[in-house]
Write a protein that holds these residues in place. Structure first.
Motif, PDB file in Angstrom:
ATOM      1  N   HIS A  64       2.674   3.185  12.511  1.00 43.36           N
ATOM      2  CA  HIS A  64       1.853   1.910  13.089  1.00 43.36           C
ATOM      3  C   HIS A  64       0.987   1.342  12.232  1.00 43.36           C
ATOM      4  O   HIS A  64       0.658   0.298  12.419  1.00 43.36           O
ATOM      5  N   ALA A  65       0.471   2.046  11.219  1.00 38.87           N
ATOM      6  CA  ALA A  65      -0.598   1.628  10.310  1.00 38.87           C
ATOM      7  C   ALA A  65       0.117   0.892   9.243  1.00 38.87           C
ATOM      8  O   ALA A  65      -0.584   0.039   8.515  1.00 38.87           O
ATOM      9  N   ARG A  66       1.289   0.937   9.032  1.00 39.63           N
ATOM     10  CA  ARG A  66       1.829   0.169   7.938  1.00 39.63           C
ATOM     11  C   ARG A  66       1.908  -1.165   8.014  1.00 39.63           C
ATOM     12  O   ARG A  66       2.135  -1.710   8.956  1.00 39.63           O
ATOM     13  N   PRO A  67       1.525  -2.101   6.753  1.00 38.78           N
ATOM     14  CA  PRO A  67       1.489  -3.410   7.107  1.00 38.78           C
ATOM     15  C   PRO A  67       2.815  -4.008   7.578  1.00 38.78           C
ATOM     16  O   PRO A  67       3.937  -3.491   7.065  1.00 38.78           O
ATOM     17  N   GLY A  68       2.813  -5.198   8.176  1.00 44.78           N
ATOM     18  CA  GLY A  68       3.889  -5.547   8.810  1.00 44.78           C
ATOM     19  C   GLY A  68       4.436  -4.907   9.990  1.00 44.78           C
ATOM     20  O   GLY A  68       5.563  -5.380  10.535  1.00 44.78           O
ATOM     21  N   VAL A  69       3.954  -3.704  10.569  1.00 48.25           N
ATOM     22  CA  VAL A  69       4.584  -3.012  11.674  1.00 48.25           C
ATOM     23  C   VAL A  69       3.913  -3.504  12.679  1.00 48.25           C
ATOM     24  O   VAL A  69       2.595  -3.457  12.732  1.00 48.25           O
ATOM     25  N   THR A  70       4.417  -3.814  13.871  1.00 49.97           N
ATOM     26  CA  THR A  70       3.809  -4.253  14.971  1.00 49.97           C
ATOM     27  C   THR A  70       4.403  -3.243  16.191  1.00 49.97           C
ATOM     28  O   THR A  70       5.304  -2.397  16.279  1.00 49.97           O
ATOM     29  N   ALA A  71       3.121  -2.702  17.110  1.00 52.60           N
ATOM     30  CA  ALA A  71       3.322  -1.875  17.798  1.00 52.60           C
ATOM     31  C   ALA A  71       4.208  -2.173  19.156  1.00 52.60           C
ATOM     32  O   ALA A  71       4.243  -3.367  19.520  1.00 52.60           O
ATOM     33  N   THR A 127      -2.488   6.212  -0.460  1.00 49.34           N
ATOM     34  CA  THR A 127      -3.603   5.039   0.062  1.00 49.34           C
ATOM     35  C   THR A 127      -3.748   5.000   1.477  1.00 49.34           C
ATOM     36  O   THR A 127      -4.708   5.032   1.793  1.00 49.34           O
ATOM     37  N   LEU A 128      -2.520   4.886   1.960  1.00 53.34           N
ATOM     38  CA  LEU A 128      -2.575   4.645   3.441  1.00 53.34           C
ATOM     39  C   LEU A 128      -3.100   6.005   4.250  1.00 53.34           C
ATOM     40  O   LEU A 128      -3.900   5.929   4.945  1.00 53.34           O
ATOM     41  N   ILE A 129      -2.901   7.116   3.654  1.00 48.70           N
ATOM     42  CA  ILE A 129      -3.503   8.412   4.262  1.00 48.70           C
ATOM     43  C   ILE A 129      -4.733   8.402   4.091  1.00 48.70           C
ATOM     44  O   ILE A 129      -5.813   9.011   5.011  1.00 48.70           O
ATOM     45  N   GLU A 130      -5.457   8.031   2.794  1.00 46.85           N
ATOM     46  CA  GLU A 130      -6.569   8.285   2.375  1.00 46.85           C
ATOM     47  C   GLU A 130      -7.453   7.269   3.247  1.00 46.85           C
ATOM     48  O   GLU A 130      -8.822   7.582   3.909  1.00 46.85           O
ATOM     49  N   ARG A 131      -6.978   5.912   3.676  1.00 44.66           N
ATOM     50  CA  ARG A 131      -7.588   5.160   4.408  1.00 44.66           C
ATOM     51  C   ARG A 131      -7.670   5.681   5.930  1.00 44.66           C
ATOM     52  O   ARG A 131      -8.853   5.427   6.617  1.00 44.66           O
ATOM     53  N   LEU A 132      -6.628   6.154   6.527  1.00 45.96           N
ATOM     54  CA  LEU A 132      -6.535   6.748   7.889  1.00 45.96           C
ATOM     55  C   LEU A 132      -7.431   7.579   7.864  1.00 45.96           C
ATOM     56  O   LEU A 132      -8.188   7.923   9.003  1.00 45.96           O
ATOM     57  N   MET A 165       0.977  -1.250  -0.055  1.00 43.08           N
ATOM     58  CA  MET A 165      -0.084  -0.090   0.041  1.00 43.08           C
ATOM     59  C   MET A 165       0.653   1.289   0.109  1.00 43.08           C
ATOM     60  O   MET A 165       1.900   1.205   0.880  1.00 43.08           O
ATOM     61  N   ASP A 166       0.668   2.208  -1.022  1.00 40.09           N
ATOM     62  CA  ASP A 166       1.438   3.470  -0.924  1.00 40.09           C
ATOM     63  C   ASP A 166       0.847   4.440   0.042  1.00 40.09           C
ATOM     64  O   ASP A 166      -0.213   4.392   0.756  1.00 40.09           O
ATOM     65  N   GLN A 167       1.789   5.304   0.184  1.00 40.48           N
ATOM     66  CA  GLN A 167       1.628   6.348   1.330  1.00 40.48           C
ATOM     67  C   GLN A 167       0.613   7.088   0.951  1.00 40.48           C
ATOM     68  O   GLN A 167      -0.608   7.485   2.002  1.00 40.48           O
TER      69      GLN A 167
END
Length: 75
Positions: free
Chosen positions: A68-75, A5-10, A1-3
């Motif tokens: 924290h919302a990026r796929p594969g990132v754990t908090a 798209t991620l911003i739009e989703r958030l 997911m590009d930046q």
């Protein structure tokens, strides 16, 4: 997911992100209005400084949410 798209989703799904983005834009608009007024009073200079800090704090928090919302990132 590009930046983007991620911003739009958030923006659509995360209330805190949406609020921070709105605050960031409002601070930016107020800064632009102050920049157009010509010579600034001491109070206006202080307000510009304060707006820059508030804008940066909102941006920093949005960046943390994005990380924290990026796929594969754990908090």
């Amino acid at each position: 997911m590009d930046q983007e798209t991620l911003i739009e989703r958030l923006t659509a799904e995360n209330e805190e992100f949406r609020r921070l983005r709105s605050e960031h834009q409002a601070h930016d608009q107020e800064l632009e209005a102050l920049r157009r007024t010509g010579p600034l009073s001491a109070d206006q200079q202080w307000r510009m400084s304060e707006l820059k800090k508030l804008k940066l704090m909102a941006k920093d928090r949005m960046e943390a949410i994005i990380r924290h919302a990026r796929p594969g990132v754990t908090a």
